[in-house]
Design a protein around this motif. Structure first.
Motif, PDB file in Angstrom:
ATOM      1  N   GLY B 417       0.825  -1.207   0.000  1.00  0.00           N
ATOM      2  CA  GLY B 417       0.000   0.000   0.000  1.00  0.00           C
ATOM      3  C   GLY B 417       0.859   1.255   0.000  1.00  0.00           C
ATOM      4  O   GLY B 417       0.552   2.229  -0.687  1.00  0.00           O
ATOM      5  N   ASP B 418       1.969   1.217   0.744  1.00  0.00           N
ATOM      6  CA  ASP B 418       2.876   2.365   0.779  1.00  0.00           C
ATOM      7  C   ASP B 418       3.525   2.572  -0.583  1.00  0.00           C
ATOM      8  O   ASP B 418       3.696   3.701  -1.044  1.00  0.00           O
ATOM      9  CB  ASP B 418       3.981   2.153   1.822  1.00  0.00           C
ATOM     10  N   ALA B 419       3.885   1.453  -1.220  1.00  0.00           N
ATOM     11  CA  ALA B 419       4.502   1.543  -2.548  1.00  0.00           C
ATOM     12  C   ALA B 419       3.529   2.167  -3.541  1.00  0.00           C
ATOM     13  O   ALA B 419       3.901   2.991  -4.379  1.00  0.00           O
ATOM     14  CB  ALA B 419       4.933   0.162  -3.019  1.00  0.00           C
ATOM     15  N   LEU B 420       2.257   1.783  -3.401  1.00  0.00           N
ATOM     16  CA  LEU B 420       1.233   2.323  -4.297  1.00  0.00           C
ATOM     17  C   LEU B 420       1.080   3.824  -4.086  1.00  0.00           C
ATOM     18  O   LEU B 420       0.924   4.601  -5.036  1.00  0.00           O
ATOM     19  CB  LEU B 420      -0.099   1.603  -4.041  1.00  0.00           C
ATOM     20  N   LYS B 421       1.145   4.241  -2.827  1.00  0.00           N
ATOM     21  CA  LYS B 421       1.051   5.664  -2.505  1.00  0.00           C
ATOM     22  C   LYS B 421       2.211   6.423  -3.161  1.00  0.00           C
ATOM     23  O   LYS B 421       2.018   7.501  -3.738  1.00  0.00           O
ATOM     24  CB  LYS B 421       1.079   5.848  -0.979  1.00  0.00           C
TER      25      LYS B 421
END
Lengths: 324, 440
Positions: B417-421
């Motif tokens: 999720g952080d990577a997507l952000k």
């Protein structure tokens, strides 16, 4: 001391001494300019012009209107130093520079140390098979950098590497060479493998140029081979060492093909691992040639400052020694 | 919005007409007053499809000869570097007449005014293609920027023999896919169902597309970036969860290690697209005839949707002096029966034109899948279920950001999720930097 420092260093390429005024007058004033013309034209066309264009690009940027679709939606506008400001405040570029410094801290000393040791060994009288050994050490330099990186890359991959197969059979631990700290060793190894031979030849050539009487005199004075190597040979090839160091710094700052080739094999090398990879990514990944130009100019400036800074220090030190 | 589009198209047409007039004048002065449209035309075509020169020969000897339109193929490298090359050539005013362009690159090319609107010349080709495919070449406007050539509907590939051996059934939903991965780990801890690879952004984009993501949309004169939307978050969390718990591998694909894993049964499935047989033939030559293809697992039971991974189109550049002739060739290349058969045979492409998907060229399964006679019948049925995609003007930036952010997350088995952000933020930041207006 100050007067000696102003002397031009050989490497900067300053043309040699001018003819005396009397002789120049007798040949006519136009002649020198005529002779200079081809060099000036070539310099302007293939050196000054591209650099000038890169500088011009780095001072501009593209601005888009609205959705950016259709004709005339994009315009090249003056950006001032904005691209440079972006590049200098970009944490990725700084991180990349630090990675390259770490990489260089391994590559340069190891490669030059090995090159010097090999050159001294080849130069010693006891060694046999000199020609073959010299060629064997030099050979990796003839392998293109990308091929070398691919070759080593395959050897680093546990599932296909014969090294890991042997380690596995022997029940030894199998380190992951494509991750974290070992990645630096893996990358450095490729550069050392490829570059040692070339540097060895440079040092070896200057070792061969030392007159044999010097060694004879040293031996008569009772010097051991080790003492001859440390006290006579190394100081006498110091200029070659400076030169190879100079080349190695430049090559390190421009590291590109090794990490780029290893990138598809591992998750640990990002597309912007080294500053030059970031320039490539800006130009060909993002299609933003303006940021890429600014990055390239910054790398060029850093390379010039570091390499010529080193030369200056080395020169002033050797001149101090001569003065003593 | 519609009035704006119309206005822009008017301006574009006006510019095109002016340019056309200039070229006409140039032609007239050198020769007698021949019409540029009906006179002999020499076109250059930048493409990376193997064997394209043979397909173009068919044109040059057949319809091209009748209409005095000669096409020359200039072989290119595929992917992002070609986009940069096209843009550079366009800047110098020296672009070719025709270019091969991946669908996701079209907005970038349009935004740089490098490809021309050929709605008037080639608009009627629309009926030959599925709506979701055609829409990618119009960017949602009434312009037509390219003719679709090949598509890459996504599918699930698996080792039939090993699935039987480990007692696994082919997952029809992603939930079952996760259970299959876990069950396999219990049966054989050394074997992975598949890997999450961060080195090809197209795979993740296709998976997000299947889940209903719309990464780039427009709101009036503003772009809206939805990379971090609910649908993509669902996909990222799903794969991130599997990687974190160790149910699947986290190493990149297309490496010698990956080839070996596929070839020796260390990885027994691959989420891929219709072109997978070609890749598997070289990556896992020893396992020919042991693989099978099935539809992609679904997010909810009973759904029938897939994403697309890859595919490209033929576009006419704004630099072309013979846009009409170029559009004629592009239409022939991608809709003519003979041309499509040759493209399939020489270039090994899967055609975008719906009728061609069941033509004689696709009667037999690929040699690697000789055990699945109805391979292409199934493929055509799956292709129909392709979800629409939404590309924007800086796909390249999002793709690069994906590679770096997700590679790091996969390596550390950390939160996707952080990577997507990160991916969302760098994409928006780049749009803003370029001067686009971005809607919140």
């Amino acid at each position: 001391m100050t007067s000696t420092r102003k002397e031009p260093s050989g490497v900067t390429g300053t043309p040699g001494g001018r003819p005396s005024p009397a002789r120049a007058r007798s040949r006519g004033r136009g002649a020198p300019y005529l002779f200079l013309l081809p060099a000036t034209v070539l310099f302007a066309l293939f050196f000054a012009l591209p650099i000038g264009y890169a500088l011009w690009l780095s001072l501009h940027k593209v601005e888009v209107k609205g959705l950016g679709l259709g004709a005339g939606a994009r315009q090249e506008v003056w950006a001032g130093l904005a691209n440079y400001a972006d590049a200098l405040t970009d944490s990725e570029l700084l991180a990349g520079a630090l990675r390259v410094v770490g990489y260089g801290a391994i590559v340069v000393p190891v490669m030059l140390g090995l090159a010097l040791v090999f050159a001294l060994m080849l130069d010693s009288e006891k060694v046999r098979l000199t020609r073959f050994t010299r060629l064997a050490i030099f050979l990796p330099y003839a392998v293109p950098g990308v091929v070398a990186a691919l070759l080593w890359g395959f050897l680093y991959l546990p599932d296909v590497s014969p090294f890991y197969f042997v380690l596995d059979k022997l029940g030894l631990p199998q380190p992951d060479l494509l991750d974290g700290g070992p990645l630096y060793l893996a990358l450095s190894n490729i550069a050392v493998w490829g570059g040692t031979g070339f540097n060895m030849i440079v040092i070896y050539t200057s070792l061969r140029a030392i007159p044999h009487e010097v060694y004879e005199a040293a031996r008569l004075d009772g010097a051991t081979p080790l003492q001859i190597a440390l006290r006579i040979k190394i100081p006498m090839v110091a200029p070659s060492l400076v030169l190879t160091f100079f080349f190695s710094i430049i090559a390190t700052l421009q590291v590109f093909s090794e990490p780029t080739t290893l990138k598809p094999l591992t998750n640990s090398v990002s597309t912007t691992w080294s500053p030059l990879m970031k320039v490539y990514q800006d130009a060909f990944g993002k299609g933003d040639i303006h940021s890429a130009a600014a990055g390239a100019v910054l790398i060029a400036v850093a390379t010039l400052v570091l390499s010529f800074g080193f030369l200056r220090v080395a020169n002033s030190r050797s001149q101090q020694e001569e003065a003593r | 919005m519609p009035t704006n589009t119309k206005h822009r198209r008017f301006v574009a047409t006006a510019v095109a007409v002016t340019l056309g007039a200039t070229t006409l004048a140039a032609c007239g002065s050198s020769d007698d007053d021949s019409d540029a449209q009906s006179g002999p035309a020499k076109l250059t075509y930048w493409t990376w499809t193997p064997g394209m020169d043979k397909v173009v020969d068919l044109w040059n000897k057949g319809p091209g000869k009748e209409q005095q339109i000669t096409v020359t193929v200039k072989k290119q490298a595929s992917g992002d570097t070609l986009v940069t090359k096209i843009l550079t050539a366009h800047k110098a005013g020296k672009g070719p007449d025709l270019v091969q362009a991946e669908y996701q690159a079209l907005p970038t090319l349009v935004s740089n005014d490098a490809v021309a609107d050929i709605a008037d010349e080639a608009g009627e080709a629309k009926d030959d293609f599925a709506e979701g495919v055609w829409q990618q070449t119009t960017l949602g406007s009434d312009a037509v920027y390219a003719i679709p050539q090949d598509i890459g509907p996504m599918m699930f590939y698996y080792r039939e023999d090993l699935f039987k051996e480990y007692g696994l059934t082919v997952p029809t939903t992603w939930d079952k896919f996760a259970k299959t991965a876990r069950k396999l780990k219990e049966e054989a801890p050394d074997v992975d169902l598949t890997t999450f690879s961060a080195n090809d952004s197209g795979l993740f984009a296709g998976l997000a597309q299947q889940a209903g993501a719309q990464w780039w949309t427009t709101e009036g004169q503003k772009w809206k970036v939805g990379i971090d939307d609910a649908a993509t978050q669902k996909v990222a969390d799903f794969w991130g969860g599997l990687v974190a718990e160790g149910a699947i591998d986290n190493q990149p694909m297309y490496t010698p290690a990956w080839n070996k894993a596929l070839n020796t049964g260390k990885q027994i499935a691959w989420v891929s697209a219709v072109w997978a047989p070609g890749t598997l033939t070289t990556a896992a030559p020893d396992t020919a005839g042991k693989w099978k293809m099935a539809p992609l697992p679904q997010w909810s039971k009973g759904e029938e949707t897939t994403g697309s991974w890859g595919g490209s189109s033929t576009a006419v550049t704004t630099d072309s002096d013979n846009k009409g002739a170029a559009a004629k060739f592009a239409t022939w290349l991608n809709t003519d029966r003979e041309a499509l058969a040759a493209l399939a045979k020489e270039g090994g492409i899967y055609p975008a034109a719906t009728t061609a998907q069941l033509s004689d060229a696709f009667a037999e399964p690929p040699a690697y899948f000789s055990n699945q006679p109805d391979f292409y019948t199934q493929a055509a049925a799956i292709a129909k279920t392709t979800a629409p995609s939404a590309w924007g003007p800086n796909v390249n930036v999002a793709y690069t950001s994906f590679k770096d952010a997700f590679a790091a997350a996969a390596k550390d088995r950390s939160d996707f999720g952080d990577a997507l952000k990160t991916m969302q933020e760098s994409t928006v930041a780049d749009l803003e930097k370029q001067g686009f207006e971005v809607a919140e």
